[in-house]
Write a protein that holds these residues in place. Structure first.
Motif, PDB file in Angstrom:
ATOM      1  N   ILE A 105      54.080  43.139   8.861  1.00  0.00           N
ATOM      2  CA  ILE A 105      54.524  43.103  10.170  1.00  0.00           C
ATOM      3  C   ILE A 105      55.933  43.297   9.960  1.00  0.00           C
ATOM      4  O   ILE A 105      56.738  42.732   9.229  1.00  0.00           O
ATOM      5  N   ASN A 106      56.463  44.123  11.032  1.00  0.00           N
ATOM      6  CA  ASN A 106      57.963  44.223  11.191  1.00  0.00           C
ATOM      7  C   ASN A 106      58.704  43.085  12.150  1.00  0.00           C
ATOM      8  O   ASN A 106      58.085  42.746  13.192  1.00  0.00           O
ATOM      9  N   LEU A 107      59.862  42.850  11.390  1.00  0.00           N
ATOM     10  CA  LEU A 107      60.731  41.664  11.871  1.00  0.00           C
ATOM     11  C   LEU A 107      61.761  42.282  12.482  1.00  0.00           C
ATOM     12  O   LEU A 107      62.370  43.341  11.800  1.00  0.00           O
ATOM     13  N   SER A 108      62.471  41.930  13.793  1.00  0.00           N
ATOM     14  CA  SER A 108      63.744  42.376  14.045  1.00  0.00           C
ATOM     15  C   SER A 108      64.853  41.334  13.591  1.00  0.00           C
ATOM     16  O   SER A 108      64.467  40.303  13.443  1.00  0.00           O
ATOM     17  N   PRO A 109      65.977  41.817  13.776  1.00  0.00           N
ATOM     18  CA  PRO A 109      67.009  41.023  13.102  1.00  0.00           C
ATOM     19  C   PRO A 109      67.178  39.716  13.556  1.00  0.00           C
ATOM     20  O   PRO A 109      67.491  38.680  13.074  1.00  0.00           O
ATOM     21  N   VAL A 131      53.428  53.664  25.299  1.00  0.00           N
ATOM     22  CA  VAL A 131      54.953  53.798  25.193  1.00  0.00           C
ATOM     23  C   VAL A 131      55.067  53.412  23.463  1.00  0.00           C
ATOM     24  O   VAL A 131      54.632  52.463  23.188  1.00  0.00           O
ATOM     25  N   ARG A 132      56.027  53.966  22.915  1.00  0.00           N
ATOM     26  CA  ARG A 132      56.276  53.811  21.515  1.00  0.00           C
ATOM     27  C   ARG A 132      57.325  52.691  21.207  1.00  0.00           C
ATOM     28  O   ARG A 132      57.966  52.496  22.057  1.00  0.00           O
ATOM     29  N   PRO A 133      57.305  52.066  20.198  1.00  0.00           N
ATOM     30  CA  PRO A 133      58.248  50.986  19.910  1.00  0.00           C
ATOM     31  C   PRO A 133      59.684  51.307  20.047  1.00  0.00           C
ATOM     32  O   PRO A 133      60.245  50.574  20.634  1.00  0.00           O
ATOM     33  N   ASP A 134      60.028  52.756  19.478  1.00  0.00           N
ATOM     34  CA  ASP A 134      61.521  52.990  19.609  1.00  0.00           C
ATOM     35  C   ASP A 134      61.812  53.112  21.159  1.00  0.00           C
ATOM     36  O   ASP A 134      63.049  53.185  21.189  1.00  0.00           O
ATOM     37  N   ALA A 136      51.130  46.964  10.422  1.00  0.00           N
ATOM     38  CA  ALA A 136      50.769  47.098  12.001  1.00  0.00           C
ATOM     39  C   ALA A 136      52.132  47.458  12.840  1.00  0.00           C
ATOM     40  O   ALA A 136      53.261  47.107  12.649  1.00  0.00           O
ATOM     41  N   LEU A 137      51.779  48.586  13.666  1.00  0.00           N
ATOM     42  CA  LEU A 137      53.114  49.324  14.341  1.00  0.00           C
ATOM     43  C   LEU A 137      52.604  48.968  15.765  1.00  0.00           C
ATOM     44  O   LEU A 137      51.325  49.252  16.290  1.00  0.00           O
ATOM     45  N   ILE A 138      53.267  48.325  16.619  1.00  0.00           N
ATOM     46  CA  ILE A 138      53.014  48.021  17.990  1.00  0.00           C
ATOM     47  C   ILE A 138      53.167  49.096  18.937  1.00  0.00           C
ATOM     48  O   ILE A 138      53.717  50.149  18.666  1.00  0.00           O
ATOM     49  N   ARG A 139      52.243  49.220  19.731  1.00  0.00           N
ATOM     50  CA  ARG A 139      52.136  50.290  21.024  1.00  0.00           C
ATOM     51  C   ARG A 139      51.940  49.504  22.302  1.00  0.00           C
ATOM     52  O   ARG A 139      51.459  48.260  22.349  1.00  0.00           O
ATOM     53  N   TRP A 140      52.552  50.243  23.249  1.00  0.00           N
ATOM     54  CA  TRP A 140      52.280  49.447  24.519  1.00  0.00           C
ATOM     55  C   TRP A 140      51.532  50.578  25.789  1.00  0.00           C
ATOM     56  O   TRP A 140      52.256  51.178  26.053  1.00  0.00           O
ATOM     57  N   LEU A 197      53.743  37.803  19.697  1.00  0.00           N
ATOM     58  CA  LEU A 197      52.327  38.274  20.068  1.00  0.00           C
ATOM     59  C   LEU A 197      51.809  39.320  18.803  1.00  0.00           C
ATOM     60  O   LEU A 197      50.596  39.016  18.846  1.00  0.00           O
ATOM     61  N   VAL A 198      52.858  40.066  18.195  1.00  0.00           N
ATOM     62  CA  VAL A 198      52.226  40.871  17.201  1.00  0.00           C
ATOM     63  C   VAL A 198      51.606  39.972  16.151  1.00  0.00           C
ATOM     64  O   VAL A 198      50.621  40.406  15.726  1.00  0.00           O
ATOM     65  N   ILE A 199      52.175  39.001  15.878  1.00  0.00           N
ATOM     66  CA  ILE A 199      51.755  38.067  14.840  1.00  0.00           C
ATOM     67  C   ILE A 199      50.213  37.454  15.039  1.00  0.00           C
ATOM     68  O   ILE A 199      49.522  37.710  14.203  1.00  0.00           O
ATOM     69  N   PHE A 209      60.917  50.605  23.552  1.00  0.00           N
ATOM     70  CA  PHE A 209      60.873  49.216  24.250  1.00  0.00           C
ATOM     71  C   PHE A 209      61.475  48.360  23.366  1.00  0.00           C
ATOM     72  O   PHE A 209      61.934  47.328  23.652  1.00  0.00           O
ATOM     73  N   ILE A 210      61.362  48.485  21.777  1.00  0.00           N
ATOM     74  CA  ILE A 210      61.679  47.355  21.028  1.00  0.00           C
ATOM     75  C   ILE A 210      63.375  47.348  21.086  1.00  0.00           C
ATOM     76  O   ILE A 210      63.639  46.016  21.234  1.00  0.00           O
ATOM     77  N   PRO A 211      64.144  48.229  21.047  1.00  0.00           N
ATOM     78  CA  PRO A 211      65.666  48.108  21.199  1.00  0.00           C
ATOM     79  C   PRO A 211      65.908  47.396  22.546  1.00  0.00           C
ATOM     80  O   PRO A 211      66.710  46.572  22.719  1.00  0.00           O
ATOM     81  N   ILE A 265      62.196  45.723   2.356  1.00  0.00           N
ATOM     82  CA  ILE A 265      63.169  46.253   3.155  1.00  0.00           C
ATOM     83  C   ILE A 265      62.709  47.370   3.834  1.00  0.00           C
ATOM     84  O   ILE A 265      62.198  48.260   3.114  1.00  0.00           O
ATOM     85  N   ASP A 266      62.816  47.320   5.094  1.00  0.00           N
ATOM     86  CA  ASP A 266      62.389  48.430   6.000  1.00  0.00           C
ATOM     87  C   ASP A 266      63.602  49.595   5.966  1.00  0.00           C
ATOM     88  O   ASP A 266      64.550  49.149   5.990  1.00  0.00           O
ATOM     89  N   ASP A 267      63.023  50.839   6.287  1.00  0.00           N
ATOM     90  CA  ASP A 267      63.965  51.787   6.506  1.00  0.00           C
ATOM     91  C   ASP A 267      65.132  52.014   5.678  1.00  0.00           C
ATOM     92  O   ASP A 267      66.332  52.302   5.845  1.00  0.00           O
TER      93      ASP A 267
HETATM   94  O1    G Z   1      55.305  53.667  14.765  1.00  0.00           O
HETATM   95  P1    G Z   1      56.652  54.213  15.082  1.00  0.00           P
HETATM   96  O2    G Z   1      56.845  55.156  13.773  1.00  0.00           O
HETATM   97  O3    G Z   1      56.464  54.950  16.345  1.00  0.00           O
HETATM   98  O4    G Z   1      57.659  52.882  14.984  1.00  0.00           O
HETATM   99  C1    G Z   1      58.979  53.220  15.407  1.00  0.00           C
HETATM  100  C2    G Z   1      59.781  52.099  14.951  1.00  0.00           C
HETATM  101  O5    G Z   1      59.325  50.883  15.503  1.00  0.00           O
HETATM  102  C3    G Z   1      59.515  51.781  13.316  1.00  0.00           C
HETATM  103  O6    G Z   1      60.832  51.641  12.747  1.00  0.00           O
HETATM  104  C4    G Z   1      58.907  50.484  13.315  1.00  0.00           C
HETATM  105  O7    G Z   1      59.444  49.665  12.191  1.00  0.00           O
HETATM  106  C5    G Z   1      59.388  49.810  14.688  1.00  0.00           C
HETATM  107  N1    G Z   1      58.181  48.764  15.065  1.00  0.00           N
HETATM  108  C6    G Z   1      56.956  49.235  15.090  1.00  0.00           C
HETATM  109  N2    G Z   1      56.120  47.864  15.433  1.00  0.00           N
HETATM  110  C7    G Z   1      57.202  46.920  15.582  1.00  0.00           C
HETATM  111  C8    G Z   1      56.805  45.533  15.693  1.00  0.00           C
HETATM  112  O8    G Z   1      55.773  44.883  16.054  1.00  0.00           O
HETATM  113  N3    G Z   1      58.134  44.776  15.704  1.00  0.00           N
HETATM  114  C9    G Z   1      59.480  45.277  15.324  1.00  0.00           C
HETATM  115  N4    G Z   1      60.538  44.597  15.366  1.00  0.00           N
HETATM  116  N5    G Z   1      59.337  46.788  15.285  1.00  0.00           N
HETATM  117  C10   G Z   1      58.542  47.456  15.287  1.00  0.00           C
END
Ligand code: G
Ligand code: MN
Length: 226
Positions: A104-108, A60-63, A48-52, A81-83, A65-67, A165-167
């Motif tokens: 599902i992606n988790l942040s630190p 808006v791509r996650p890179d 699951a990859l979040i988009r806005w 919300l993602v969950i 607004f996530i940071p 483990i991601d990335d």
């Molecule tokens: O989908 P895209 O390649 O643009 O994602 C960019 C980065 O954002 C990826 O490293 C991905 O792990 C992260 N990301 C995508 N969706 C989520 C999310 O729901 N939560 C978190 N924390 N990171 C996400």
């Protein structure tokens, strides 16, 4: 200095406000990136990859607004919300396909707080979805406070989740740290996949990462093979 403050603050305040509004209105959507088993060509799950989506039709791509959300204490709410979104939209498919999973992606900060554990287990109640069908992706940044990470991830593992483990390769986790964490999947970062067959220094690292995954008996998922 006054001019600087005036120049810098409004857009930052605006974005934080916008993000809060986006959270309140649950404006985020998940896109699903399929994961294909190479030996069979079968789709075994998706990430699951979040988009806005914005009112002007852009996304808006996650890179972007996530940071920002991580820096402004809003990531926990976004993860929640993602969950909720992922489990509500995928439960039927997951019950029909027991051998499939959603990652599902988790942040630190999520790893640090461990709050997602109750969010996921509450969301899964009465759905019929197995906990093992929800994979959790954690980057190496999530391992910095290793004792806390180990405690949270062990709870997640005991609950039945698969932890990835991601990335991988972009951080500095030692082999001994990785060995001590309840991780079963290593996701090799796109940069190492892109480097294969290129004459770049990075391409020399890729076989070592694969070797490492083998010696730690981890499954491997390669990003960016499309
Ligand atoms: O989908 P895209 O390649 O643009 O994602 C960019 C980065 O954002 C990826 O490293 C991905 O792990 C992260 N990301 C995508 N969706 C989520 C999310 O729901 N939560 C978190 N924390 N990171 C996400
Ligand atoms: Mn990921």
């Amino acid at each position: 200095l006054v001019a600087m403050v005036v120049w810098i603050s409004p857009p930052r305040r605006l974005l934080a406000g916008e993000l809060m509004t986006g959270i309140r209105r649950t404006e985020f959507v998940a896109h699903y990136q399929p994961i294909i088993e190479l030996s069979t060509g079968r789709c075994v799950g998706a990430e699951a990859l979040i988009r806005w989506p914005r009112p002007d039709g852009s996304t808006v791509r996650p890179d972007h607004f996530i940071p920002f959300a991580e820096d402004h204490g809003m990531i926990g709410q976004i993860t929640e919300l993602v969950i909720g979104n992922v489990i509500a939209s995928m439960k039927t498919a997951l019950v029909e396909h027991r051998d499939m999973h959603i990652a599902i992606n988790l942040s630190p900060e999520d790893v640090e707080s461990g709050h997602f554990l109750t969010v996921v287990s509450d969301a899964l109640k009465q759905t019929g979805v197995e906990t093992s069908q929800i994979w959790l992706e954690v980057t190496e940044r999530g391992f910095i406070h290793s004792d806390i990470a180990r405690a949270t991830l062990t709870k997640a593992r005991v609950a039945g989740h698969v932890i990835a483990i991601d990335d991988f390769g972009t951080g500095y986790s030692s082999l001994s740290l990785l060995e001590s964490l309840p991780v079963s999947v290593l996701k090799i970062d796109k940069s190492f996949v892109d480097a294969i067959g290129q004459n770049a220094a990075t391409s020399l690292v890729t076989p070592h990462i694969i070797e490492m995954a083998h010696s730690l008996k981890l499954k491997m998922v390669a990003e960016g093979i499309e």
